[in-house]
Design a protein around this motif. Structure first.
Motif, short mmCIF file in Angstrom:
data_model
loop_
_atom_site.label_atom_id
_atom_site.label_comp_id
_atom_site.label_asym_id
_atom_site.label_seq_id
_atom_site.Cartn_x
_atom_site.Cartn_y
_atom_site.Cartn_z
N ASN A 129 0.80 -1.22 0.00
CA ASN A 129 0.00 0.00 0.00
C ASN A 129 0.83 1.28 0.00
OD1 ASN A 129 -2.97 -0.86 0.30
ND2 ASN A 129 -1.95 -2.09 1.88
N THR A 157 2.71 4.52 -0.98
CA THR A 157 2.55 5.48 -2.09
C THR A 157 3.75 6.41 -2.23
OG1 THR A 157 1.36 7.01 -0.63
CG2 THR A 157 0.03 5.43 -1.90
N LYS A 169 4.54 3.54 -6.28
CA LYS A 169 3.84 2.30 -6.57
C LYS A 169 4.24 1.24 -5.54
CE LYS A 169 3.62 3.16 -11.57
NZ LYS A 169 3.94 2.61 -12.92
N ARG A 192 -4.33 0.54 -1.47
CA ARG A 192 -4.34 -0.14 -2.75
C ARG A 192 -4.96 -1.53 -2.61
NH1 ARG A 192 0.77 0.32 -3.57
NH2 ARG A 192 0.62 2.37 -4.56
N TYR A 193 -4.68 -2.16 -1.45
CA TYR A 193 -5.20 -3.50 -1.17
C TYR A 193 -5.79 -3.54 0.24
CZ TYR A 193 -2.53 -5.33 -5.17
OH TYR A 193 -2.03 -5.57 -6.42
N HIS A 249 -8.63 -7.01 -4.98
CA HIS A 249 -8.11 -6.02 -4.03
C HIS A 249 -7.85 -6.61 -2.64
CE1 HIS A 249 -12.57 -5.95 -3.64
NE2 HIS A 249 -12.28 -5.86 -2.35
#
Length: 553
Positions: free
Chosen positions: A63, A65, A72, A124-125, A154
């Motif tokens: 996750n 950033t 990513k 993100r997940y 996800h």
């Protein structure tokens, strides 16, 4: 403000900080860098080896950033973005840790899976970490099978357990399994040195070795024990203070115990046990440490280079490896490990520990007691002759005569008889009668009964006896030595035994005894067969005597 425990403040936050699990780190970092991610991982291992820590680092890696918010998925989480900071603080909404020990039912799993269908709120997940997953019920396992096999894109599952054998194979087959290793002592010591240096706490390296050994492979336990040692010592973490805190044994006591065993000094052995009792030491840990020391000694006897120079007791291990025989080291080790469970059955632990030391002394090859020096050869015990033994023996009985005469069976010969009572006219002893007369038992008696005298060279300075045995595996150095000691005591002069492997021309004592027993059994079977009552049972009821079931009295 209360300081955080070392185990919490020094919890690794990135894969590079993780200690001792390189095989897991390598696989996970490669998967993250290449974007080849599985949907479920299972981490197994004992407590305190990093299962939950790796789960949190994985959640951050999935996750992260980046510091600028545009990063990513990465194998090196930044630790500065909102996702990394919130996971470290334990408040990231899309990272859910569930303890299966207290949420083990099918309803708990159903509620978790129902929420898994929704997209993540901030990350993100969605990462679900289920700790001690083996505690789930069978219904709960069955409820998660389908979702675990094909979860939403996800969702990622991380399972952790200390007992993977209790997890159904249907769950195991849906996960990538990683077995986390226990931390070796040198690695724990190295990490503790870094921690205490950063915390500006003085320490002794030997103290850290004691802490690392007490942690039994758990880095978390090692850090918790270090916290306790810092508070206990109120200053420098020394070996003495750590041993006092843990109640563990100083290696000097272990060395003294083995020296007393080598010296056959029973009084000093009990004195050491009393000293340990006065210091309130743990006798269970003492046996554990003693078995560890004996293992190192046994290894040094076979592979001398296994002794590492940085061991504080390295020189003592090398010395004891030369003073103990390989058989003694193995015997002492076996007695030590088998005596630990018996401590709970003893009147108290000190009594059980003292009996363990006395057992080592009593069972040491060639030792029958615990005096301060080697026991002098004792005179064979005098026994009352049996009536069958009153008949005079033939000077050199032929093998056939020995077999046919039941009176030549194992009958105690009066031990007070002069040596000439078992000697022929040529000065060569009657080996069979002599072997029955010697006060030896166990393996030594088995060796004596499986031999035949080949040569007997008697001189003023001593005797050289060459004997043949078809069972050379019985002729260990200790057994041959004890047989020679018994012959020396019997004849009053040194006796040296030379063992040769081969088939004996005549019959050994064991063969004679076996044939006598066979004849007695056959006679008993004939008597049973001729018994009128047995014959009547066979005639009226069709009874049969089972072959081999008749035993002579």
């Amino acid at each position: 403000m209360t300081a955080l425990a070392l185990a919490r403040s020094w919890r690794p936050k990135t894969f590079s900080e993780l200690v001792g699990q390189d095989h897991v780190v390598k696989a996970l970092t490669h998967a993250l860098d290449q974007g080849r991610l599985h949907h479920a991982w299972l981490f197994t291992g004992t407590r305190g080896v990093g299962k939950t820590t790796i789960a949190r680092i994985m959640a951050k890696a999935l996750n992260c950033t980046g510091a600028d918010g545009s990063g990513k998925m990465t194998s090196e989480p930044c630790g500065k973005c909102p996702a990394c900071m919130e996971i470290d603080a334990g408040r990231f909404v899309d990272y859910i840790e569930m303890d299966a020990a207290s949420n083990r039912g099918v309803d708990d799993i159903a509620a978790l899976l129902e929420k898994a269908a929704y997209a993540p709120s901030n990350g993100r997940y969605k990462v679900y970490m289920i700790d001690e997953v083996h505690m789930l019920t069978n219904h709960a396992f069955n409820a998660m099978l389908k979702t675990l096999e094909e979860p939403p894109e996800h969702v990622k599952f991380i399972l952790a357990t200390t007992d993977p054998q209790k997890i159904p194979v249907t769950i195991l087959s849906r996960c990538l399994q990683f077995n986390l290793k226990q931390m070796p002592v040198p690695l724990i010591v190295e990490h503790l040195e870094k921690v205490l240096a950063a915390e500006k706490v003085e320490y002794e390296v030997n103290a850290l070795r004691v802490l690392a050994k007490a942690a039994q492979g758990s880095m978390r336990d090692a850090l918790s024990l270090t916290d306790q040692a810092i508070a206990y010592a109120a200053g420098k973490v020394s070996e003495e203070s750590v041993r006092g805190m843990l109640g563990t044994l100083d290696d000097a006591y272990l060395i003294r115990i083995l020296d007393c065993l080598i010296a056959k000094d029973g009084a000093s052995l009990l004195s050491v046990a009393n000293e340990m009792g006065e210091r309130s030491m743990s006798f269970s840990l003492a046996l554990q440490d003693l078995s560890s020391l004996l293992q190192k000694i046994a290894a040094a006897q076979v592979v001398p280079e296994s002794v590492l120079e940085d061991w504080p007791e390295a020189s003592e291990i090398r010395r004891l490896a030369t003073q103990l025989t390989k058989e003694e080291a193995q015997l002492f080790y076996q007695i030590t490990i088998t005596s630990r469970p018996d401590l709970s059955l003893a009147p108290d632990e000190q009594t059980g520990f003292a009996m363990t030391l006395l057992r080592m002394l009593a069972f040491r090859p060639g030792i029958g007691g615990g005096g301060n020096s080697s026991p002098a050869p004792s005179a064979p015990p005098v026994s009352t002759p049996r009536p069958a033994a009153s008949a005079p023996r033939a000077a050199t009985p032929a093998p056939a005569a020995r077999v046919s005469a039941p009176t030549a069976a194992p009958v105690s010969v009066p031990a007070a008889a002069a040596p000439t009572a078992v000697a022929s006219s040529a000065g060569r002893p009657d080996w069979h009668a002599l072997m029955r007369q010697l006060p030896v038992r166990g393996l030594v008696q088995q060796l004596a009964f499986q031999t035949e005298l080949q040569e007997w060279n008697d001189s003023a300075t001593g005797v050289r006896a060459t004997i043949v045995t078809p069972m050379p595996q019985l002729a260990s150095e200790a057994s041959v030595g004890r047989l020679a000691d018994a012959l020396t005591a019997h004849f009053g002069k040194p006796v040296k035994i030379v063992i040769e492997k081969g088939e004996v021309e005549g019959k050994t004592v064991a063969k004679v005894d076996a044939q006598i027993h066979q004849e007695k059994r056959m006679n008993a079977e004939q008597m049973i067969a001729a018994d009128p009552f047995i014959q009547q049972l066979e005639k009226e009821f069709g009874a049969k005597v089972v072959g081999g079931s008749v035993k002579p009295l």
